[in-house]
Write a protein that holds these residues in place. Sequence first.
Motif: not given
Length: 344
Positions: A44-47, A147-148, A140-145, A99-102
């Motif tokens: 998985v790349l989180v970019s 966290e994601l 409801l945002k991620f603090s940053d990627n 993606c979203e926090r939910r």
Amino acid sequence: MNKPIVVIKFGTASITHENGELDETILASIARQAADLQQEYNIVLVSSGAVAAGKKYLKHYNGTISERKAAAAIGNPLLLSKYARYFAPYDIAIAQSLCERRHFSNRAQFLQLKKTYEELWESGVIPVANENDVVSDLELKFSDNDELATLIAVGFGASILLFSTSVGGVLDKDGKVVPLIQQIDESILSLADTKKSSLGLGGMVSKLTFARLATRMGIKVVIFGIHTPDGIINAIEEKTGTLCLPQECSMPARKKWLASGSLVTGRVLVDEGALTALQKRRSLLAVGVLTVLEKFECGEVFEIVDEEHNVIAVARAKVSSEILTEDGKVQNLEIAHADDIVLL
């Protein structure tokens, strides 16, 4: 699906030049290394980088919330097209995962997301995840990627989580890379530079904070320099960067999700008796709750804090905070069952 999972997070500063333009040399290197690793790992790349890529197309960009959302709308397809271009020579397709926090706070949605990734991996497709900045609710945002990436790693049971940086890893007071961190405590967190990139949201404090969560969940974390030759491959092989050792963790998948992915809405302060009971893996009873610090509803997740306000656990509520307040002295009123409590 018997291959181990590796999650690799790239921040905006890692994949862009100082002017915000995507660094295509870096993207080409990422594709080459990921292609080499795909035989052995599900990747998985989180970019990040969508906002940076898109903001130059907006007149008078000042970084407001609406402007960031608009820049992300422009930049997302630009970012994905670049990734697709550099993965194409290796016959690897990529998939966009906004993606979203939910998607993580709701377990049913989270399991659907996991199933989607498994389908992609089955066909040799690499998902590229990013926050859906265009529609994400501010609260409801991620603090940053960082966290994601951590939520994906913990929730999917990844073996390895990699954080890329524009430096070589975690630096000590003399500016040298710390090669090994056995446990992330306050002394380690104090090493982090509190500065953030002018392009991104995160920083070393963020990386170490989420690395601590991931290592507690049994995941090996490496913080490495994006400009290191073969940095991704060498990080996985523990030849470069800062290795954060995983802690022993026998927690089942559902509890890992509860500890990392669930959305905390409330908070209670408990007494010493309740702390002792929790450490013995017992349920939380109303009699041990000193006060409700933040309200919550039945079924929601709340934090449990001690009298110094240290968070010692998270739990899923069997009753609302209103019921707790009204009937708190009812004998043996169970606020959270032991199976729905995770000690941190």
